[in-house]
Design an enzyme around this catalytic site. Structure first.
Site, mmCIF file in Angstrom:
data_model
loop_
_atom_site.group_PDB
_atom_site.id
_atom_site.type_symbol
_atom_site.label_atom_id
_atom_site.label_comp_id
_atom_site.label_asym_id
_atom_site.label_seq_id
_atom_site.Cartn_x
_atom_site.Cartn_y
_atom_site.Cartn_z
ATOM 1 C CD GLU A 48 -7.090 -26.906 -17.782
ATOM 2 O OE1 GLU A 48 -6.786 -27.221 -18.946
ATOM 3 O OE2 GLU A 48 -7.624 -25.812 -17.493
ATOM 4 C CG ASP A 62 -1.978 -1.104 1.137
ATOM 5 O OD1 ASP A 62 -2.538 -1.460 2.194
ATOM 6 O OD2 ASP A 62 -2.232 -1.612 0.026
ATOM 7 C CB CYS A 74 -46.237 -16.254 -30.683
ATOM 8 S SG CYS A 74 -46.240 -17.025 -29.048
ATOM 9 C CE LYS A 96 -17.826 -27.285 -16.856
ATOM 10 N NZ LYS A 96 -18.495 -26.122 -16.242
#
Length: 671
Positions: free
Chosen positions: A113, A36, A432, A115
């Site tokens: 890996e 910081d 529609c 998911k």
């Protein structure tokens, strides 16, 4: 170089180094307070000399003004999805298919890996500097989220190291760790804000904030797993090698990536990850298994919208029992009528479930389901609730049968079910109400009627206020009526009216595509327009005649025939023509009189073109007597393969069809 420039360069280099150690190597060297302090020092120096601020400075993660909407980014290389397997037997079958296609008896080396359950994103670096980022979207077009992605500290604004490609598109998953998710919801409950159902929703909501300052407050992170664009450089020839190279350049990669040299090793990896799942600190819903060799990946190719060389091995979904209280029928944007079970609410995988999809009439019959039944509910893939089976041993006496509608529950039109399809659909098409919004959005889209400035939010308001019922109503809009919409002033309203007037001049192919006939994409619309020449001839065509068009089979022909057989659709088309929609008269091309290597040939385009747009290429090919089809078949004479050509190229090679690249196409176009 001025002394302050030297200071700025050193500070930025130091901060990037510590960001890499923290986010990529998980091995910070300095405490947060020291980081910081360095950041404050950099900000103070940049405040003294704002002319020396660079876009890739660590201070520039947040700074963009809030957006009013997300722009669209078209993926130069499509972001494909993966096929799924849900059990060991299915994975072993997938493994065998791969070995059979490779004609190999040796074990494939797999790269396995996690998911991640987050949001897929694409990040483009040019000369190592982050220039844009986009969501996956529909795989072809995503939303521009560059300003938001820049706020994620795990994602470097500038790559470091040697041999970085001139253009490199990194793909990966943005997600929210469990601790961050709980903190967000805790703060939301305290302040009366939105509480998210799960980390994935929180990540998606955070990444799609119009104000990047809000995104910056969310503890999002990122793991990369693949590459899209690659220009002006090289990458290793294995998937794992590429991930390790990404990590060396400063991109975060999961530390659970593992090579497996046998199907059994893959299954062991899957079981170990499933066992460790509760302690990972972030959500996953399975593992991803990829062929490690890039050469073998290329040999295997693609099918539809997924690679043949990778699969997602999903974890079993959680299940609970409850009662079906009713079944309602929903109409989707394509007219698909989907039965939805209204359930007695039950907690499944941490989510209160009160509805579940029943998919279609066949599924209801397969389940033997009746209203009032006790059923087992599963959250398939941890997302979509579905009914797994009926508990027949506990069936109440008062159950009643489920009656599938014969007319659309929204517009009353007849429903149809094409032979060979499981889905029942409303034939109402353009009239529609359930399909209206999406039909209108498609109608005005860039590749259809191309009405500039007519965005989704405008369409939503026009339909909700009942200003527009059919596409023809769009051309009756006035600036005065549009001015009453949200965020629509007199000038913007007049611009939309002008755009609508301009859009009246179109092409027959664009008009057909804009109508939104099922299974009729741009290529099929162009083929129909070229074959029949006039709207009158197309409307009068039989199903047999329609099938004479290249790339049109029985299914597409039936959809086209049924669309024009519906009186309401013909009425709307008549209204559009009455409002002034028009296109040039057909030019009859005598293929025998054209001296061109493309004359009379059925041609398929695949991959990305760099020298001209796909539309321009199609137009020039048709002008030279070619028939441009949308898919490869035995009738195809030639395939033109651009960059990142996928399944069409693979199929052409299987069938022994002649393939040329873009450069050869351009040479022949000028021949």
């Amino acid at each position: 170089m001025e002394p302050i420039e030297q200071q700025l360069t050193e500070l930025r280099t130091t901060l990037r180094h510590h960001e890499y150690l923290y986010h990529v190597m998980d091995a910070p060297e300095i405490p947060d307070a020291e980081y910081d302090r360095l950041m404050r020092e950099l900000r103070e120096l940049e405040a003294q000399r704002p002319d020396l601020i660079t876009p890739d400075s660590p201070t520039q993660r947040v700074g963009a003004a809030p957006l009013t909407a997300f722009n669209q980014i078209r993926h130069e290389v499509p972001m494909l999805s993966l096929d799924n397997v849900f059990d060991e037997e299915s994975f072993l079958a997938f493994n065998k298919r791969v070995q059979d296609r490779l004609k190999s008896t040796e074990n494939v080396i797999w790269c396995c890996e996690l998911k991640l359950d987050g949001l897929a994103v694409s990040i483009l670096y040019e000369n190592g500097v982050l220039v844009s980022a986009a969501t996956r979207g529909d795989g072809t077009t995503g939303e521009d989220i560059t300003s938001n992605v820049r706020t994620i500290r795990a994602i470097p604004l500038k790559l470091h190291g040697d041999n970085i490609p001139a253009r490199l598109e990194v793909r990966g998953e943005v997600f929210l760790p469990q601790a961050g998710f709980e903190k967000i919801n805790e703060d939301a409950r305290r302040t009366g804000g939105k509480v998210f159902a799960n980390p994935r929703n929180a990540a998606a909501g955070s990444l799609r904030q119009l104000d990047p300052r809000i995104t910056a407050k969310r503890p999002l992170t990122f793991f990369c797993y693949g590459v899209g664009i690659l220009e002006g450089g090289e990458l290793p020839d294995t998937h794992l090698g590429r991930l390790l190279q990404f990590k060396a350049w400063g991109l975060p990669v999961s530390d659970r990536v593992t090579l497996c040299d046998s199907p059994q090793a893959v299954l062991d990896f899957y079981r170990n990850v499933e066992k460790d799942r509760p302690t990972l600190g972030f959500d996953i819903d399975g593992v991803v298994i990829k062929v490690n060799s890039l050469a073998l990946q290329e040999q295997l190719g693609f099918v539809a919208r997924a690679p043949r060389w990778a699969v997602a091995f999903k974890f079993p979904a959680q299940e609970q029992m409850t009662f079906v209280r009713d079944v309602e029928f929903q109409v989707g944007r394509t007219g698909a009528i989907t039965p939805v079970a209204r359930l007695e609410p039950v907690q499944v995988a941490g989510v209160l479930v009160s509805n579940a999809t029943l998919h279609n009439a066949d599924e209801i019959e397969r389940l033997g389901l009746r209203i009032g039944d006790k059923v087992v509910i599963r959250r398939a893939g941890d997302v979509i609730p579905q009914v797994v089976n009926v508990v027949l041993s506990e069936r109440p006496e008062e159950t009643r049968p489920i009656v599938f509608p014969t007319h659309c529950p929204v517009c009353g039109s007849d429903v149809e079910r094409v032979e060979g399809e499981a889905v029942t659909r409303c034939t109402g098409g353009l009239i529609c109400g359930a399909q209206r919004k999406e039909s209108l959005k498609h109608f005005v889209s860039r590749r259809a009627m191309d009405v500039d400035g007519m965005g989704d939010k405008i369409i939503d308001q026009l339909v909700e206020r009942e200003y527009v019922h059919t596409p023809a109503d769009l051309f009756r809009l006035t600036a005065g009526k549009l001015t009453g919409l949200d965020r629509m002033g007199p000038k913007s309203a007049q611009n939309v009216v002008n755009a609508l007037e301009k859009a009246k001049a179109t092409t027959f192919a664009r008009f057909l595509y804009a109508l939104g006939i099922r299974e009729v994409g741009e290529a099929t619309a162009a083929g129909l327009a070229a074959y029949f020449g006039t709207l009158e001839a197309l409307q009068a065509a039989t199903i047999d005649e329609l099938q004479k068009v290249p790339d049109v089979g029985i299914v597409v022909a039936t959809h086209v025939f049924n669309f024009f057989a519906e009186e309401s659709n013909r009425d709307v088309i008549g209204q559009l023509l009455a409002e002034g929609v028009h296109w040039p008269a057909p030019v009859v091309i005598n293929v025998q009189e054209i001296d061109s290597p493309f004359a009379g040939k059925t041609v398929v385009l695949t991959g990305s073109l760099s020298q001209m747009s796909r539309d321009d290429a199609k137009a020039r090919l048709v002008a030279l007597g070619a028939k441009v089809a949308g898919s490869v078949s035995k009738k195809t004479d030639l395939v033109i393969a651009g960059e990142a050509a996928g399944s069409k190229l693979a199929k052409a090679q299987e069938l022994g069809i002649n393939v040329i690249d873009e450069a050869e196409m351009i040479r022949l176009l000028g021949a």
